[in-house]
Design an enzyme around this catalytic site. Structure first.
Site: not given
Length: 430
Positions: A131, A134, A136, A138, A192, A207
């Site tokens: 889970e 993709v 975070g 959610i 980043e 994703k």
């Protein structure tokens, strides 16, 4: 009655996400045990730098030998949050071979080798949950795999990268240029030091591959996903979008063909109408819009990255896998029974917004319109402005295949009156 013997968990990686997973396992130990039906014990933590102080983690649990940790034989669940392809792939398959189930947040690996990893899990009667790979925190993969298992999903349209959404939202709301917005994202920790994976769409493409495979029950690999980054999006593009009542988002779009015989998966910037739910997703948040036959339109929204949100998704999977372990069962595995082909980007049909720099003289619009007509692309609206011999021509098409639009652009570049193609933007969400 609760089982007293604990389920043992090996943690691979103890960075931002891994350290938060370890913290929650420790501070919420009693609640997790009550929800699972047995205590969970952090049995080992594999890291690259063992000398680093890790608050709340017993130094005796820390090791640099990840392979030995997953081979112990008494590990029930391996949590992999190190990322990348190797050594993660080998460690996960080794964990299966030695009797453990796996919870992973590794989108790149799952997009590239998900089929092989699912096969390995099945061969060893183990779970593979991801889970956290993709969007975070959610809940998205589990609803697609389980809640919508009896429905037919036709489209998944979403913002699945918080960094790019923050940048584009900043450009939209303040008029900032791309570099200025990126610099702010970097300063705030959203981007980043090397933002390539985010701004060039690689992260979102991985994703999209995962989402398309689950939604359409077919094999979709990273190489199947069409990808465009957002580094060429300009303030002028946002100005044009606003004139159309739109904004611009970097979207992951997975669609089933109208005849049901194929699927497409793509990532690219697109204009979407301000009234569409995704248009209001601000900052570093993620949102995914799912369209299904029976359920209709569903939207999943929330923080898509960061240590705590991602750890929340990891812990949700950990609870599910541990429950399966206690019950002697496994959860939903790979479902690719449809074996639908993935169509190339050239077959994708959508609307387009094309901005041209042209000579400001009579006949230019007629020449441009002729090119569109010759390639079978219907024009919806045209807007022209300019002076002193130079002009801007904005053309918005009706729906057309990407291959046809490519032919139009190639032909336009051959016209003496067309100085250049300033931008091409797809229009989605209508």
């Amino acid at each position: 009655m609760m089982r007293t013997r604990p389920l043992k968990v090996a943690l691979l990686g103890c960075g931002v996400v891994g350290s938060e997973v370890a913290r929650i396992m420790t501070t919420h130990a009693a609640d997790l045990a009550a929800r699972i039906g047995a205590p969970v014990e952090l049995a080992g933590v594999a890291v690259r730098r063992p000398s680093k102080v890790r608050e709340g983690i017993d130094p005796a649990l820390v090791t640099t030998d990840a392979t030995a940790l997953v081979k112990r034989g008494d590990i029930d669940v391996v949590v992999e949050v190190i990322g990348g392809i190797e050594p993660a792939r080998t460690l996960i398959t080794t964990a299966f071979e030695h009797g453990a189930s796996v919870v992973s947040a590794n989108k790149a690996l799952l997009a590239q080798d998900g089929e092989a990893l699912h096969a390995a899990a099945l061969d060893h009667d183990a779970d593979l949950y991801y889970e956290a790979a993709v969007a975070g925190a959610i809940p998205l993969i589990r609803p697609l795999r389980e809640s919508l298992a009896g429905d037919k999903v036709n489209r998944v349209l979403g913002i699945v990268n918080g960094t790019t959404n923050f940048i584009l939202d900043k450009m939209d709301s303040t008029g900032a240029g791309y570099q200025e917005a990126l610099d702010e994202a970097t300063a705030l920790g959203y981007a980043e030091a090397d933002p390539t994976a985010d701004v060039e769409g690689f992260d979102a493409a991985a994703k999209a591959a995962i989402l398309a495979g689950i939604a359409f029950h077919t094999r979709v690999r990273l190489d199947d996903v069409y990808r465009e980054g957002m580094t060429e999006v300009t303030a002028a593009d946002f100005a044009s979008a606003k004139e159309m009542g739109c904004t611009i988002k970097l979207l992951a779009i997975c669609e089933r063909a109208a005849d049901g015989g194929s699927v497409t998966a793509r990532v690219h910037p697109a204009m979407i109408p301000l009234e569409h739910p995704l248009a209001s997703v601000r900052g570093a948040y993620n949102a995914v819009f799912v369209e299904a036959d029976a359920a209709g339109q569903l939207m999943f929204y929330g923080p898509g990255a960061g240590g705590s949100p991602t750890a929340s998704a990891v812990l949700g999977d950990l609870v599910a896998v541990c429950r399966n372990r206690l019950g002697g069962a496994t959860g939903p595995g790979d479902s690719a029974y449809t074996q639908l082909p993935v169509s190339p980007m050239g077959d994708v049909v959508t609307r387009y917004h094309i901005s041209l720099d042209v000579a400001d003289k009579p006949g230019v619009l007629a020449q441009v319109a002729t090119v569109f007509a010759e390639h079978g692309v219907s024009i919806d609206t045209v807007r022209q402005s300019g002076k002193d011999g130079e002009a801007s021509l904005v053309v918005v098409t009706h729906r057309a295949a990407d291959a046809a639009l490519t032919g139009v652009v190639d032909a336009l570049r051959q016209l003496d009156t067309v100085r250049g193609v300033a931008s091409i933007m797809r229009v989605e969400g209508e």
